[in-house]
Design a protein around this motif. Structure first.
Motif, PDB file in Angstrom:
ATOM      1  N   ALA A  37       0.839  -1.316   0.067  1.00 27.33           N
ATOM      2  CA  ALA A  37       0.105  -0.011   0.165  1.00 27.33           C
ATOM      3  C   ALA A  37       0.913   1.222   0.005  1.00 27.33           C
ATOM      4  O   ALA A  37       1.891   1.162   0.738  1.00 27.33           O
ATOM      5  N   GLU A  38       0.547   2.147  -0.912  1.00 27.23           N
ATOM      6  CA  GLU A  38       1.388   3.401  -0.829  1.00 27.23           C
ATOM      7  C   GLU A  38       0.502   4.639  -0.736  1.00 27.23           C
ATOM      8  O   GLU A  38      -0.546   4.681  -1.183  1.00 27.23           O
ATOM      9  N   LEU A  39       1.155   5.611  -0.169  1.00 27.57           N
ATOM     10  CA  LEU A  39       0.612   6.873  -0.115  1.00 27.57           C
ATOM     11  C   LEU A  39       1.468   8.022  -0.376  1.00 27.57           C
ATOM     12  O   LEU A  39       2.674   8.275   0.430  1.00 27.57           O
ATOM     13  N   GLU A  41       4.974   9.459  -0.827  1.00 25.52           N
ATOM     14  CA  GLU A  41       6.400   9.074  -0.663  1.00 25.52           C
ATOM     15  C   GLU A  41       6.828   7.940   0.045  1.00 25.52           C
ATOM     16  O   GLU A  41       7.896   7.639   0.180  1.00 25.52           O
ATOM     17  N   PHE A  42       5.580   7.442   0.658  1.00 23.00           N
ATOM     18  CA  PHE A  42       6.031   6.187   1.530  1.00 23.00           C
ATOM     19  C   PHE A  42       4.848   5.038   1.298  1.00 23.00           C
ATOM     20  O   PHE A  42       3.851   5.401   0.700  1.00 23.00           O
ATOM     21  N   GLY A  43       5.239   4.085   1.909  1.00 21.76           N
ATOM     22  CA  GLY A  43       4.244   2.876   1.665  1.00 21.76           C
ATOM     23  C   GLY A  43       4.595   1.913   2.688  1.00 21.76           C
ATOM     24  O   GLY A  43       5.329   1.810   3.614  1.00 21.76           O
ATOM     25  N   VAL A  44       3.683   0.834   2.903  1.00 21.97           N
ATOM     26  CA  VAL A  44       3.818  -0.137   3.879  1.00 21.97           C
ATOM     27  C   VAL A  44       3.555  -1.582   3.053  1.00 21.97           C
ATOM     28  O   VAL A  44       2.803  -1.631   2.563  1.00 21.97           O
TER      29      VAL A  44
ATOM     30  N   PHE B 381       5.295   3.637  14.172  1.00 14.76           N
ATOM     31  CA  PHE B 381       4.885   2.946  12.906  1.00 14.76           C
ATOM     32  C   PHE B 381       3.654   2.300  13.145  1.00 14.76           C
ATOM     33  O   PHE B 381       2.892   1.848  14.234  1.00 14.76           O
ATOM     34  N   SER B 382       2.893   2.215  12.112  1.00 12.11           N
ATOM     35  CA  SER B 382       1.540   1.500  12.007  1.00 12.11           C
ATOM     36  C   SER B 382       1.316   0.961  10.785  1.00 12.11           C
ATOM     37  O   SER B 382       1.794   1.400   9.704  1.00 12.11           O
ATOM     38  N   ASP B 383       0.691  -0.112  10.742  1.00 10.31           N
ATOM     39  CA  ASP B 383       0.682  -0.953   9.551  1.00 10.31           C
ATOM     40  C   ASP B 383      -0.568  -0.406   8.669  1.00 10.31           C
ATOM     41  O   ASP B 383      -0.699  -0.798   7.574  1.00 10.31           O
ATOM     42  N   LEU B 385      -2.043   2.740   6.714  1.00 11.03           N
ATOM     43  CA  LEU B 385      -1.608   4.025   5.940  1.00 11.03           C
ATOM     44  C   LEU B 385      -2.139   5.036   6.628  1.00 11.03           C
ATOM     45  O   LEU B 385      -1.243   6.284   6.568  1.00 11.03           O
ATOM     46  N   LEU B 388      -0.492   6.558   9.502  1.00  6.72           N
ATOM     47  CA  LEU B 388       0.927   6.995   9.244  1.00  6.72           C
ATOM     48  C   LEU B 388       0.926   8.570   8.537  1.00  6.72           C
ATOM     49  O   LEU B 388       1.609   9.343   9.136  1.00  6.72           O
ATOM     50  N   GLU B 389      -0.185   8.634   7.776  1.00  6.19           N
ATOM     51  CA  GLU B 389      -0.592   9.893   7.163  1.00  6.19           C
ATOM     52  C   GLU B 389      -0.958  10.993   8.207  1.00  6.19           C
ATOM     53  O   GLU B 389      -0.554  11.936   8.383  1.00  6.19           O
ATOM     54  N   LEU B 411       8.265  11.134   5.771  1.00  7.23           N
ATOM     55  CA  LEU B 411       8.471  10.085   6.329  1.00  7.23           C
ATOM     56  C   LEU B 411       9.537   9.260   5.840  1.00  7.23           C
ATOM     57  O   LEU B 411       9.310   9.010   4.675  1.00  7.23           O
TER      58      LEU B 411
END
Lengths: 143, 435
Positions: A37-39, A41-44, B381-383, B385, B388-389, B411
């Protein structure tokens, strides 16, 4: 019945997925399912692996920020309407799916939905009432 | 209060006193310091041109380089035979600055320090452990004379000379009630005491701490207070102007009172030199009003802060400066707004899990762009998004509220911000060479 998911913080730039998967490959860790999953400039990167805590350790040692959290592995029939059944059962009970991703199991004519929900206990109750099966960690490894 | 009449004098009367003393100081400088006479002549200014406090702005600034250029004795207003002490700061640039004191200066300084100590709540009943360095540095002796003037029992423990173990033993056995040292040494003392199994609540008798000589934050204050079981006060001073005691936090701790009967404090735009209004952020400039051996006119401190002139709940009328925000040498100008890296650091330090490693990047697109890179730790950190946002936005919002200019927060993965031995490169300015 929950399974553990490994999630990794990555910057959205070339080579990050390969780095993560290389590290896991070298450690002999097998990936069963994955979603990115991306948002911006970063993602998980979220992974279901055979050895989640080992995966966390090797990735952390390589400098990544890693989390391990509980998700549901829900068995679905590989046929039209089965995802809808699960989604509406959870939705009717007021359980929110934060995110989900699915994969098809080899040769079993089954699919698996990995879902992160806001109320695991309630989701388990609802799904078992509907006759929907949740898979355990070791079952996931064998499919 | 040590000098209640002076400390609570109505601001209007204080300003009248300041004007009277300013006129005398200007005349004194002009007549006794060739450096100032030359400055006045170059600016086509005569001491009689200074008729109001606003006229102070006509006087050219004095900067640290002026002191170095006249090393060692060139700025003294008194002959050497009247000087009874020198302090000196080495600085990092090579040539030291030397500051001379007459007998009168030493006693004025002691009274200023005593007033400051009383302002922080110290009384003659206290046992004060002075763990600032004694020597060329003004900290140790400055506090020492002030404590004695106040009548407190003074322990010249001298940080750097007296080993930390001994400091802890003194604190425990002699029941020190006040600790004076740098904030970083206070943290170190606390850590070492903890290692020795000391419980500050039961083993120490500390009630007040007076910390200064280096910038510190509210977060550090809380840490020290919890670790040593005392109430921490900020103190301000400049080695070029006596030393510690120029400003002290009262029990309200809403800024440091700057003693207006001894100093005129101005705030200027460090770029243009223009004088700013109270409440505006800029470089502090000091004019001494009671200095004998080495009076200074409009001395640029390079320290950035905000001055408040409104009344303080403690009853003292003297203006306050807020905690030092940074050094003007570090200032960035982003779309016309002055931004200090230390402000960014303060915001980041407030957010748990953020702040240990960050980098400020300034670039120019059409307008200046301020980017702040923050490493994501397991703590934040969180899984998910969205979480994090939300964190990213929270950092952006808190930065915007403090900086008055929008910063784009990115980030990044841990370890991606370069680590350098010693001082980290916190700021990267990519604008150089761009129009």
């Amino acid at each position: 019945m929950v399974v553990e998911q490994v999630s990794v913080f990555v910057e959205n730039k070339p080579g990050r997925l390969s780095k993560v998967t290389e590290i896991l490959g070298e450690a002999g860790i097998n990936i069963r399912a994955l979603s990115i999953a991306e948002l911006g400039e970063f993602g998980v990167i979220r992974l279901i692996v055979d050895k989640p805590h080992e995966a966390k350790a090797v990735l952390t040692n390589s400098g990544f920020t890693v989390g391990v959290n509980k998700v549901l592995a829900i068995e679905m029939g590989d046929e039209p309407g089965s995802l809808a059944k699960i989604a509406s059962a959870l939705g009717d009970a007021g359980v929110n799916i934060d995110y989900a991703y699915a994969f098809i199991a080899r040769a079993k004519e089954k699919a698996v939905l990995i879902a992160r929900v806001d109320d695991i206990k309630k989701a388990e109750e609802v799904l078992s009432r509907e006759g929907i099966r949740l898979l355990e960690a070791d079952e996931l490894q064998s499919i | 209060m040590f000098e209640p009449e002076m400390e609570t004098m109505p601001l209007k009367e204080l300003k009248e006193l300041q004007l009277e003393r300013l006129k005398a100081t200007v005349k004194y400088c002009y007549e006794n310091v060739p450096f100032y006479r030359k400055k006045f002549k170059e600016a086509q200014l005569s001491p009689s041109d200074i008729r109001s406090l606003d006229d102070l702005a006509k006087i050219p600034f004095t900067v640290k380089d002026d002191l170095r250029d006249h090393y060692p004795y060139g700025i003294l207003a008194k002959p050497l035979k009247e000087v009874v002490r020198f302090h000196s700061s080495s600085g990092t640039t090579g040539i030291p600055t030397v500051v001379g004191y007459t007998k009168k200066d030493i006693s004025t300084w002691a009274r200023i320090m005593a007033r400051g100590l009383a302002t922080a709540g110290v009384t003659s009943e206290d046992i004060v452990q002075v763990a600032y360095g004694y020597g060329l540095f003004t900290g140790g002796l400055g506090f020492h004379y002030g404590c004695e003037e106040l009548g407190a029992a003074t322990i010249p423990a001298g940080g750097g000379i007296t080993p930390t173990k001994r400091q802890i033993q003194i604190m425990k056995d002699m029941h020190s009630t006040v600790l004076c040292c740098t904030p970083s040494y206070a943290l170190y003392l606390a850590e070492e005491a903890k290692k020795e199994g000391i419980d500050p609540e039961n083993d120490f008798s500390l009630r007040i701490g007076i910390f200064g000589a280096e910038p510190w934050s509210e977060a550090t204050r809380k840490k020290i207070e919890a670790a040593l079981n005392l109430r921490a006060h900020d103190v301000y001073g400049l080695s070029e102007i006596w030393g510690p005691g120029v400003g002290m936090e009262c029990e309200e701790r809403a800024g440091l009172h700057i003693w207006a009967d001894h100093f005129i404090m101005e705030v200027i735009d460090p770029e243009t030199g223009e004088v700013l209004e109270p409440g505006e952020k800029g470089e502090l400039v000091f004019t001494t009003l009671t200095r004998d051996a080495m009076p200074l006119l409009r001395y640029r401190s390079r320290d950035i802060s905000v001055v408040e002139e409104d009344s303080c709940a403690c009853g003292r009328t003297h203006p306050r400066m807020l905690r030092i925000l940074g050094r003007s040498d570090d200032m960035l100008i982003i779309r016309g707004v002055n931004v200090f890296p230390s402000q960014v650091e303060h915001v980041l330090m407030r957010i748990p899990g953020i702040g240990d490693h960050y980098q400020i990047i300034v670039d120019r697109d059409i307008l200046d762009v301020l980017r702040v890179k923050v490493e994501v730790t397991p703590e934040v950190f969180s899984d998910k998004l969205a979480e994090l946002e939300a964190l990213r936005r929270r950092v952006e919002e808190e930065l915007a509220a403090v900086l008055n200019v929008r910063a784009k927060v990115e980030l990044v993965e841990p370890g991606t911000i370069p680590r350098t031995p010693g001082k980290a490169q916190r700021v990267v300015d990519l604008r150089k060479g761009k129009i």
